[in-house]
Design a protein around this motif. Structure first.
Motif, PDB file in Angstrom:
ATOM      1  N   THR A   1      -4.226  17.044  -4.533  1.00  0.00           N
ATOM      2  CA  THR A   1      -3.156  16.218  -5.100  1.00  0.00           C
ATOM      3  C   THR A   1      -2.851  16.528  -6.563  1.00  0.00           C
ATOM      4  N   GLY A   2      -3.806  17.142  -7.251  1.00  0.00           N
ATOM      5  CA  GLY A   2      -3.635  17.382  -8.683  1.00  0.00           C
ATOM      6  C   GLY A   2      -3.887  16.140  -9.532  1.00  0.00           C
ATOM      7  N   LEU A   3      -4.420  15.094  -8.915  1.00  0.00           N
ATOM      8  CA  LEU A   3      -4.699  13.841  -9.614  1.00  0.00           C
ATOM      9  C   LEU A   3      -6.113  13.851 -10.181  1.00  0.00           C
ATOM     10  N   SER A   4      -6.339  13.049 -11.210  1.00  0.00           N
ATOM     11  CA  SER A   4      -7.668  12.954 -11.815  1.00  0.00           C
ATOM     12  C   SER A   4      -8.614  12.189 -10.890  1.00  0.00           C
ATOM     13  N   GLN A   5      -9.910  12.424 -11.084  1.00  0.00           N
ATOM     14  CA  GLN A   5     -10.891  11.731 -10.250  1.00  0.00           C
ATOM     15  C   GLN A   5     -10.829  10.225 -10.459  1.00  0.00           C
ATOM     16  N   ALA A   6     -10.628   9.800 -11.698  1.00  0.00           N
ATOM     17  CA  ALA A   6     -10.551   8.360 -11.970  1.00  0.00           C
ATOM     18  C   ALA A   6      -9.368   7.729 -11.237  1.00  0.00           C
ATOM     19  N   ASN A   7      -8.228   8.407 -11.249  1.00  0.00           N
ATOM     20  CA  ASN A   7      -7.036   7.895 -10.581  1.00  0.00           C
ATOM     21  C   ASN A   7      -7.236   7.855  -9.067  1.00  0.00           C
ATOM     22  N   VAL A   8      -7.770   8.925  -8.508  1.00  0.00           N
ATOM     23  CA  VAL A   8      -8.022   8.982  -7.067  1.00  0.00           C
ATOM     24  C   VAL A   8      -9.013   7.899  -6.656  1.00  0.00           C
ATOM     25  N   SER A   9     -10.071   7.755  -7.411  1.00  0.00           N
ATOM     26  CA  SER A   9     -11.086   6.748  -7.080  1.00  0.00           C
ATOM     27  C   SER A   9     -10.510   5.338  -7.102  1.00  0.00           C
ATOM     28  N   LYS A  10      -9.670   5.057  -8.095  1.00  0.00           N
ATOM     29  CA  LYS A  10      -9.041   3.729  -8.192  1.00  0.00           C
ATOM     30  C   LYS A  10      -8.196   3.444  -6.950  1.00  0.00           C
ATOM     31  N   HIS A  11      -7.385   4.406  -6.542  1.00  0.00           N
ATOM     32  CA  HIS A  11      -6.513   4.199  -5.390  1.00  0.00           C
ATOM     33  C   HIS A  11      -7.299   4.186  -4.080  1.00  0.00           C
ATOM     34  N   LEU A  12      -8.340   4.991  -3.983  1.00  0.00           N
ATOM     35  CA  LEU A  12      -9.180   4.962  -2.786  1.00  0.00           C
ATOM     36  C   LEU A  12      -9.855   3.600  -2.625  1.00  0.00           C
ATOM     37  N   ARG A  13     -10.257   3.006  -3.726  1.00  0.00           N
ATOM     38  CA  ARG A  13     -10.871   1.678  -3.662  1.00  0.00           C
ATOM     39  C   ARG A  13      -9.873   0.657  -3.112  1.00  0.00           C
ATOM     40  N   LEU A  14      -8.620   0.719  -3.578  1.00  0.00           N
ATOM     41  CA  LEU A  14      -7.581  -0.181  -3.062  1.00  0.00           C
ATOM     42  C   LEU A  14      -7.320   0.062  -1.577  1.00  0.00           C
ATOM     43  N   LEU A  15      -7.253   1.331  -1.194  1.00  0.00           N
ATOM     44  CA  LEU A  15      -7.026   1.680   0.211  1.00  0.00           C
ATOM     45  C   LEU A  15      -8.188   1.228   1.087  1.00  0.00           C
ATOM     46  N   LYS A  16      -9.391   1.369   0.577  1.00  0.00           N
ATOM     47  CA  LYS A  16     -10.575   0.940   1.338  1.00  0.00           C
ATOM     48  C   LYS A  16     -10.595  -0.580   1.489  1.00  0.00           C
ATOM     49  N   ASP A  17     -10.311  -1.289   0.399  1.00  0.00           N
ATOM     50  CA  ASP A  17     -10.285  -2.761   0.454  1.00  0.00           C
ATOM     51  C   ASP A  17      -9.215  -3.267   1.420  1.00  0.00           C
TER      52      ASP A  17
ATOM     53  N   ALA B   1      -3.408  13.787   1.957  1.00  0.00           N
ATOM     54  CA  ALA B   1      -4.540  14.703   1.782  1.00  0.00           C
ATOM     55  C   ALA B   1      -5.644  14.474   2.807  1.00  0.00           C
ATOM     56  N   ILE B   2      -5.740  13.245   3.323  1.00  0.00           N
ATOM     57  CA  ILE B   2      -6.830  12.939   4.259  1.00  0.00           C
ATOM     58  C   ILE B   2      -6.334  12.617   5.664  1.00  0.00           C
ATOM     59  N   CYS B   3      -5.062  12.815   5.924  1.00  0.00           N
ATOM     60  CA  CYS B   3      -4.536  12.400   7.234  1.00  0.00           C
ATOM     61  C   CYS B   3      -5.049  13.273   8.382  1.00  0.00           C
ATOM     62  N   GLN B   4      -5.394  14.504   8.121  1.00  0.00           N
ATOM     63  CA  GLN B   4      -5.859  15.391   9.188  1.00  0.00           C
ATOM     64  C   GLN B   4      -7.379  15.437   9.321  1.00  0.00           C
ATOM     65  N   GLN B   5      -8.072  15.206   8.216  1.00  0.00           N
ATOM     66  CA  GLN B   5      -9.536  15.243   8.241  1.00  0.00           C
ATOM     67  C   GLN B   5     -10.089  14.522   7.018  1.00  0.00           C
TER      68      GLN B   5
ATOM     69  N   ILE C   1       0.840  -1.203   0.000  1.00  0.00           N
ATOM     70  CA  ILE C   1       0.000   0.000   0.000  1.00  0.00           C
ATOM     71  C   ILE C   1       0.876   1.254   0.000  1.00  0.00           C
ATOM     72  N   LEU C   2       1.918   1.246   0.807  1.00  0.00           N
ATOM     73  CA  LEU C   2       2.792   2.412   0.926  1.00  0.00           C
ATOM     74  C   LEU C   2       3.777   2.550  -0.228  1.00  0.00           C
ATOM     75  N   SER C   3       3.914   1.536  -1.052  1.00  0.00           N
ATOM     76  CA  SER C   3       4.925   1.570  -2.108  1.00  0.00           C
ATOM     77  C   SER C   3       4.521   2.428  -3.303  1.00  0.00           C
ATOM     78  N   GLU C   4       3.294   2.888  -3.354  1.00  0.00           N
ATOM     79  CA  GLU C   4       2.812   3.687  -4.474  1.00  0.00           C
ATOM     80  C   GLU C   4       2.725   5.162  -4.062  1.00  0.00           C
ATOM     81  N   PRO C   5       3.540   6.025  -4.658  1.00  0.00           N
ATOM     82  CA  PRO C   5       3.531   7.444  -4.283  1.00  0.00           C
ATOM     83  C   PRO C   5       2.157   8.107  -4.413  1.00  0.00           C
ATOM     84  N   THR C   6       1.355   7.683  -5.376  1.00  0.00           N
ATOM     85  CA  THR C   6       0.018   8.258  -5.532  1.00  0.00           C
ATOM     86  C   THR C   6      -0.822   8.001  -4.289  1.00  0.00           C
ATOM     87  N   ARG C   7      -0.744   6.791  -3.755  1.00  0.00           N
ATOM     88  CA  ARG C   7      -1.516   6.485  -2.543  1.00  0.00           C
ATOM     89  C   ARG C   7      -1.001   7.284  -1.359  1.00  0.00           C
ATOM     90  N   LEU C   8       0.297   7.509  -1.302  1.00  0.00           N
ATOM     91  CA  LEU C   8       0.844   8.341  -0.226  1.00  0.00           C
ATOM     92  C   LEU C   8       0.335   9.778  -0.336  1.00  0.00           C
TER      93      LEU C   8
END
Length: 100
Positions: A48-64, A33-37, A21-28
């Motif tokens: 982050t300057g990332l696209s919604q599709a990219n953020v959503s993909k990584h959030l799904r992995l983080l949630k799983d 971005a969400i560590c404080q709230q 999980i930590l090995s991907e800079p995008t997820r970091l």
């Protein structure tokens, strides 16, 4: 200090997954971005300057992986960090980074 790393197989698997999980800079970036709230996906994209599709993909992995949780409010989804150990690890890494 003597560190015994003879962990059971299940513990090693769990630890390896955390490092993945930590090995991907995008997820970091997303975690930062969400560590404080908790934040909406569009707020994470703005920070982050990332696209919604990219953020959503990584959030799904983080949630799983049980790192983040999500709640719905109307049409918006709010994400928050629930794995405090990862937050502690990231905070320690930030303190040791001489570039910061």
């Amino acid at each position: 200090m003597d560190l015994d790393l003879a962990l059971p197989e299940a513990d090693l698997e769990w630890l390896a997954n955390r490092f993945k999980i930590l090995s991907e800079p995008t997820r970091l970036q997303i975690l930062a971005a969400i560590c404080q709230q908790e934040r909406k996906v569009c707020e994470i994209c703005d920070r982050t300057g990332l696209s919604q599709a990219n953020v959503s993909k990584h959030l799904r992995l983080l949630k799983d992986a049980g790192v983040v949780a999500c709640r719905r409010e109307g049409v918006s989804r709010y994400y928050r960090l629930v794995d405090r150990d990862l937050l502690d690890l990231c905070t320690k890494a930030r303190c040791r980074n001489p570039a910061k």
